[in-house]
Design a protein around this motif. Structure first.
Motif, PDB file in Angstrom:
ATOM      1  N   GLY A 156      64.834  73.232  64.029  1.00 16.17           N
ATOM      2  CA  GLY A 156      64.599  74.233  62.811  1.00 16.17           C
ATOM      3  C   GLY A 156      64.450  73.580  61.667  1.00 16.17           C
ATOM      4  O   GLY A 156      63.194  73.901  60.947  1.00 16.17           O
ATOM      5  N   LEU A 157      65.216  72.480  61.387  1.00 15.64           N
ATOM      6  CA  LEU A 157      64.720  71.894  59.983  1.00 15.64           C
ATOM      7  C   LEU A 157      63.844  71.176  59.744  1.00 15.64           C
ATOM      8  O   LEU A 157      62.884  71.274  58.824  1.00 15.64           O
ATOM      9  N   ALA A 158      63.444  70.490  61.032  1.00 18.05           N
ATOM     10  CA  ALA A 158      62.227  69.839  61.027  1.00 18.05           C
ATOM     11  C   ALA A 158      60.791  70.689  60.963  1.00 18.05           C
ATOM     12  O   ALA A 158      59.713  70.149  60.394  1.00 18.05           O
ATOM     13  N   LEU A 159      60.997  71.944  61.396  1.00 27.63           N
ATOM     14  CA  LEU A 159      59.937  72.732  61.093  1.00 27.63           C
ATOM     15  C   LEU A 159      59.679  73.523  59.857  1.00 27.63           C
ATOM     16  O   LEU A 159      58.794  74.175  59.440  1.00 27.63           O
ATOM     17  N   ILE A 210      63.333  68.648  52.811  1.00 23.46           N
ATOM     18  CA  ILE A 210      62.915  67.268  52.429  1.00 23.46           C
ATOM     19  C   ILE A 210      63.854  66.283  53.379  1.00 23.46           C
ATOM     20  O   ILE A 210      65.090  66.497  53.398  1.00 23.46           O
ATOM     21  N   PHE A 211      63.252  65.371  54.089  1.00 20.44           N
ATOM     22  CA  PHE A 211      64.255  64.572  55.040  1.00 20.44           C
ATOM     23  C   PHE A 211      64.328  63.236  54.087  1.00 20.44           C
ATOM     24  O   PHE A 211      63.325  62.712  53.579  1.00 20.44           O
ATOM     25  N   THR A 212      65.533  62.515  54.359  1.00 16.82           N
ATOM     26  CA  THR A 212      65.499  61.171  53.636  1.00 16.82           C
ATOM     27  C   THR A 212      66.304  60.448  54.744  1.00 16.82           C
ATOM     28  O   THR A 212      67.083  60.783  55.613  1.00 16.82           O
ATOM     29  N   LYS A 234      59.059  62.108  65.943  1.00 21.85           N
ATOM     30  CA  LYS A 234      57.937  62.792  66.606  1.00 21.85           C
ATOM     31  C   LYS A 234      57.529  62.045  67.994  1.00 21.85           C
ATOM     32  O   LYS A 234      57.219  62.939  68.858  1.00 21.85           O
ATOM     33  N   ILE A 235      57.689  61.075  68.341  1.00 23.54           N
ATOM     34  CA  ILE A 235      57.589  60.613  69.572  1.00 23.54           C
ATOM     35  C   ILE A 235      58.648  60.800  70.566  1.00 23.54           C
ATOM     36  O   ILE A 235      58.556  61.315  71.866  1.00 23.54           O
ATOM     37  N   LEU A 261      56.352  64.896  60.233  1.00 23.59           N
ATOM     38  CA  LEU A 261      56.815  65.341  58.851  1.00 23.59           C
ATOM     39  C   LEU A 261      55.581  64.638  57.970  1.00 23.59           C
ATOM     40  O   LEU A 261      55.205  63.652  58.279  1.00 23.59           O
ATOM     41  N   PRO A 262      54.944  65.544  57.151  1.00 17.19           N
ATOM     42  CA  PRO A 262      54.318  65.133  56.489  1.00 17.19           C
ATOM     43  C   PRO A 262      54.718  64.488  55.225  1.00 17.19           C
ATOM     44  O   PRO A 262      56.084  64.361  55.029  1.00 17.19           O
ATOM     45  N   LEU A 263      54.014  63.244  54.583  1.00 20.78           N
ATOM     46  CA  LEU A 263      54.918  62.480  53.693  1.00 20.78           C
ATOM     47  C   LEU A 263      55.449  63.137  52.424  1.00 20.78           C
ATOM     48  O   LEU A 263      56.546  62.690  51.935  1.00 20.78           O
TER      49      LEU A 263
END
Length: 95
Positions: free
Chosen positions: A59-62, A67-69, A81-82, A90-92
């Motif tokens: 859910g956080l990924a969606l 923001i992921f660090t 992703k894979i 995730l976009p940059l």
């Protein structure tokens, strides 16, 4: 809100030799565990048998506001992703 994330993986190929994309797509590559924490919260660690069923992390990924660090954000994004998010990259702007 930030999510700090770290995938630990294993493979018969070397990520240094093949690069993150080829490494992550290799049939022998798998996630051993993932560790993450939301903001400054507690670190949660999940083994490979639970990673795919972690609905909170998925859910956080969606969520576009998260923001992921990571130490190596590009590798973590490709691995996610894979190997885990399956077709969600995730976009940059979110790394």
């Amino acid at each position: 809100m930030q999510v700090h994330i770290d995938f630990e993986t294993q493979s018969l190929v070397s990520v240094k030799d093949t690069g993150a994309w080829v490494y992550s797509r290799h049939p022998s590559t798998s996630i051993l565990c993932v560790a993450y924490c939301v903001s400054d919260g507690a670190v949660d660690v999940y083994s490979s048998d639970w990673v795919g069923g972690n609905l909170e992390l998925h859910g956080l990924a969606l969520n576009d506001e998260i923001i992921f660090t990571a130490h190596n954000a590009a590798f973590e994004n490709v691995s996610g992703k894979i190997l885990w998010w399956r077709n969600t990259i995730l976009p940059l702007s979110r790394l």
